[in-house]
Enzyme design. Structure first.
Site, PDB file in Angstrom:
ATOM      1  N   SER A 330      33.798  48.298  16.839  1.00  0.00           N
ATOM      2  CA  SER A 330      33.325  49.140  15.742  1.00  0.00           C
ATOM      3  C   SER A 330      33.698  48.453  14.429  1.00  0.00           C
ATOM      4  CB  SER A 330      33.983  50.517  15.829  1.00  0.00           C
ATOM      5  OG  SER A 330      35.381  50.391  15.646  1.00  0.00           O
ATOM      6  N   TYR A 331      33.292  49.065  13.333  1.00  0.00           N
ATOM      7  CA  TYR A 331      33.527  48.476  12.012  1.00  0.00           C
ATOM      8  C   TYR A 331      35.031  48.225  11.792  1.00  0.00           C
ATOM      9  CZ  TYR A 331      32.940  47.662   7.094  1.00  0.00           C
ATOM     10  OH  TYR A 331      32.931  47.077   5.860  1.00  0.00           O
ATOM     11  N   PRO A 332      35.395  46.976  11.444  1.00  0.00           N
ATOM     12  CA  PRO A 332      36.826  46.640  11.453  1.00  0.00           C
ATOM     13  C   PRO A 332      37.595  46.985  10.186  1.00  0.00           C
ATOM     14  CG  PRO A 332      35.539  44.669  11.039  1.00  0.00           C
ATOM     15  CD  PRO A 332      34.559  45.795  11.210  1.00  0.00           C
ATOM     16  N   ARG A 333      36.923  47.486   9.148  1.00  0.00           N
ATOM     17  CA  ARG A 333      37.655  47.829   7.922  1.00  0.00           C
ATOM     18  C   ARG A 333      37.650  49.343   7.747  1.00  0.00           C
ATOM     19  NH1 ARG A 333      35.397  42.769   6.754  1.00  0.00           N
ATOM     20  NH2 ARG A 333      33.360  43.716   6.479  1.00  0.00           N
TER      21      ARG A 333
END
Length: 614
Positions: A330-333
């Site tokens: 999933s989106y890492p940030r």
DNA sequence: GCAAGGTC
């Protein structure tokens, strides 16, 4: 009506398209590889939708031509010089796409992340689209998770852009540019003429990189000035004989460590003079838990990843980004450490059942072992915690290790706390209190998949209240306080996060910056990497500290004030103009003082450069 | 040759 939807990044435009269109959409390529335009009808609002995206900010800020060159002006003039904004060269293709699509639409619906930066990016998008189509109606979709019901609700009930939030970001951007450029030019030009070591390099100043450097120097100074102190304590133990072997059971003195020998010795003498038995005064038995890990945020990924995998935070983030691009993560940030109540855990767990290493554990979660993850305290209203979105079986090297860590962490967070049984034994001997505790692990649960946590059980013999025994050892022993360790990258990430220096996406970059500038050097000690300031780094921080500002340029308070001001601008209790003027005045004052006292600073530097050896 | 914040 034709509606143009613009998301902050490609992944979001794709997800909202899939949800709003129910999978019935057509896709057009643009001149930018990673940007697609999706078209479909949205009968719920009787509109035809086009969904596209940007990739973060479109605008760059810089000084006008008159002040851009380093020798064009006194650095002090940068506090007042005109600042212009322009579309970054690498964003021109995205701008062209927005212009073309805006011309065809009656309404612009902004789908950027729901945070201040997202609001500011939204304002940038609106500015470009309005220029292309002055009559376009601008709306903002508000959503806090990529979940069908929320996305439909956002599309059907759009709100207005929050210009206060957008302004707060712009004020910070302009302030950071003025401060950074003014101090960087001043420092660099002053040092280049006087210090041989920096003839060729840029000596940058930044409101995030300097506090970051400050943490490293401050810890280094603590280590350097450390003087070990002696302490004394009573070492108390008994021999426990079982059928097989004799074991020593150690007890801890309730007073811990005493730093005065006379006092410790007097107590010790008193204990021995009583020549009595030790008596068990209390035995406490209770169940205890070792909590499973929280859902994973970016900062936590970098902290625990660098500690457990021994990779640089920047490297971990780069790998996570790549795995995200490939569809494995999933989106890492993200700052979020709580899952949405509607989050679909089971289908993600199912994808992991085929793995040779943790597949069986994933299956056990499917067969009743699943427990909803703990909820942390943070939610950025934009992204879920980091989790695996697909099974990746063919990764190698560091990519494999990062993916494995994230996956094991996810499965662990969907499991159950480990369960143990703890025994505490209180003992009175010669008027002094001692205690020992033992642990038996009853159920390992999450520990079976989260191999990075240990929970050792030390078993205690079965003590009874009132039981008497003679100690095998009762001695007065001496110890010494130990030197604090230098900072690791994991420590530094933690300090920056705690003090609000940088964001989840930039913390690792700031660490890289102070390494690149030569302010800090990585020193390996065995397997561990420690951060040591260079003479230049120490000189800069100690030099500025010497000047004696109310709030040091290398400490976190100034950044905290910036953050507070941004919050006030967002709440409408301060204007953008006031934030800018106040900020400029504050830093102007420090700049003048810094420049005037530069000889003092330089003398500290020279001293350090001459006398500090590594 | 400067900053920090997005993201590719």
């Amino acid at each position: 009506m034709r509606v143009l939807c613009v998301a902050e990044k490609p992944s979001i435009s794709k997800s909202i398209t899939q949800i709003l269109s129910g999978g019935q959409f057509t896709s057009r390529n643009t001149s930018v590889n990673y940007v697609k335009n999706y078209d479909f009808n949205y009968p719920q609002t009787r509109a035809s939708f086009t969904v596209t995206c940007v990739a973060g900010h479109l605008l760059n800020y810089d000084f006008a031509d008159t002040h851009r060159k380093w020798n064009s002006c006194d650095p002090f003039a940068l506090f007042e010089a005109q600042v212009i904004s322009y579309v970054a060269p690498d964003k021109k293709g995205i701008e062209r796409n927005l212009i073309a699509e805006a011309k065809k639409a009656q309404q612009l619906m902004i789908w950027t992340d729901c945070d201040r930066e997202g609001e500011n990016i939204g304002a940038e998008i609106a500015r470009i689209c309005r220029k292309a189509n002055p009559t376009i109606q601008v709306k903002r979709a508000r959503f806090s998770a990529i979940i069908a019901q929320q996305i439909h609700n956002a599309a059907q009930h759009p709100v207005q852009l929050d210009m206060a939030q957008a302004s707060a970001v712009e004020a910070r951007t302009v302030l950071d540019l003025r401060i950074g450029a003014a101090f960087t030019r001043m420092q660099t030009l002053a040092l280049q003429t006087r210090v041989e070591q920096v003839k060729e390099s840029v000596v940058s100043y930044g409101p995030c990189q300097f506090p970051t450097l400050g943490f490293v120097v401050s810890r280094y100074n603590q280590v350097q000035s450390f003087v070990p102190e002696s302490f004394w304590y009573i070492y108390f133990a008994m021999d426990h004989r079982s059928s097989k072997k004799t074991e020593e059971v150690q007890f801890t003195w309730k007073r811990g460590h005493l730093f005065e020998f006379e006092v410790a010795y007097a107590i010790y003498e008193d204990v021995l003079s009583q020549n009595s038995d030790a008596v068990v005064t209390k035995v406490t038995k209770k169940e205890t838990k070792k909590w499973k890990p929280l859902p994973l945020t970016t900062v936590e990924l970098q902290k625990s990843g660098s500690r457990l995998l021994r990779l640089a935070p920047k490297k971990i983030l780069d790998i996570a980004e790549k795995l995200y691009q490939q569809g494995f993560l999933s989106y890492p940030r993200t700052e979020t450490d709580q899952y949405d109540p509607q989050f679909d855990f089971m289908s993600l767990i199912d994808k992991q059942t085929q793995d040779t290493n943790w597949g069986a554990f994933a299956q056990s979660l499917q067969q009743g072992g699943f427990f909803t993850p703990r909820r942390g305290k943070n939610n950025d209203q934009a992204h879920p915690p980091i989790h695996p979105t697909a099974h990746a079986g063919n990764l190698v090297g560091d990519e494999k290790r990062v993916y494995e860590f994230i996956t094991r962490r996810f499965l662990a967070s969907c499991s159950k706390d480990a369960l143990g049984f703890m025994t505490t034994v209180d003992v009175l001997y010669g008027g002094e209190e001692f205690h020992a505790s033992g642990l038996i692990v009853l159920e390992r649960n999450y520990l079976d998949v989260y191999v990075y946590d240990n929970w050792y059980g030390k078993e205690l013999p079965d003590f009874q209240e009132g039981q008497r025994f003679r100690p095998s050892v009762c001695e007065l022993r001496e110890g010494q306080t130990s030197k604090p360790a230098l900072l690791t990258e994991a420590d530094l990430v933690g300090l920056m996060d705690k003090n609000g220096i940088g964001t989840d996406a930039t913390i690792a970059q700031h660490i890289d910056t102070i390494l690149d500038r030569g302010y800090v050097i990585a020193r390996m000690e065995g397997q561990m990497k420690y951060l040591v300031p260079s003479t230049l780094g120490i000189g800069l921080v100690d030099g500025y500290n010497e000047i004696g500002f109310d709030r040091s340029l290398s400490k976190p308070q100034l950044r905290r004030e910036t953050e507070r001001n941004m919050v006030q601008v967002c709440q409408g209790t301060k204007t953008k103009a006031d934030m800018l003027t106040e900020g400029v005045e504050q830093y102007k004052e420090m700049f003048v003082k810094a420049k005037r006292d530069f000889d003092k600073v330089i003398s500290v530097w020279t001293f350090i450069l001459e006398f500090t050896k590594y």
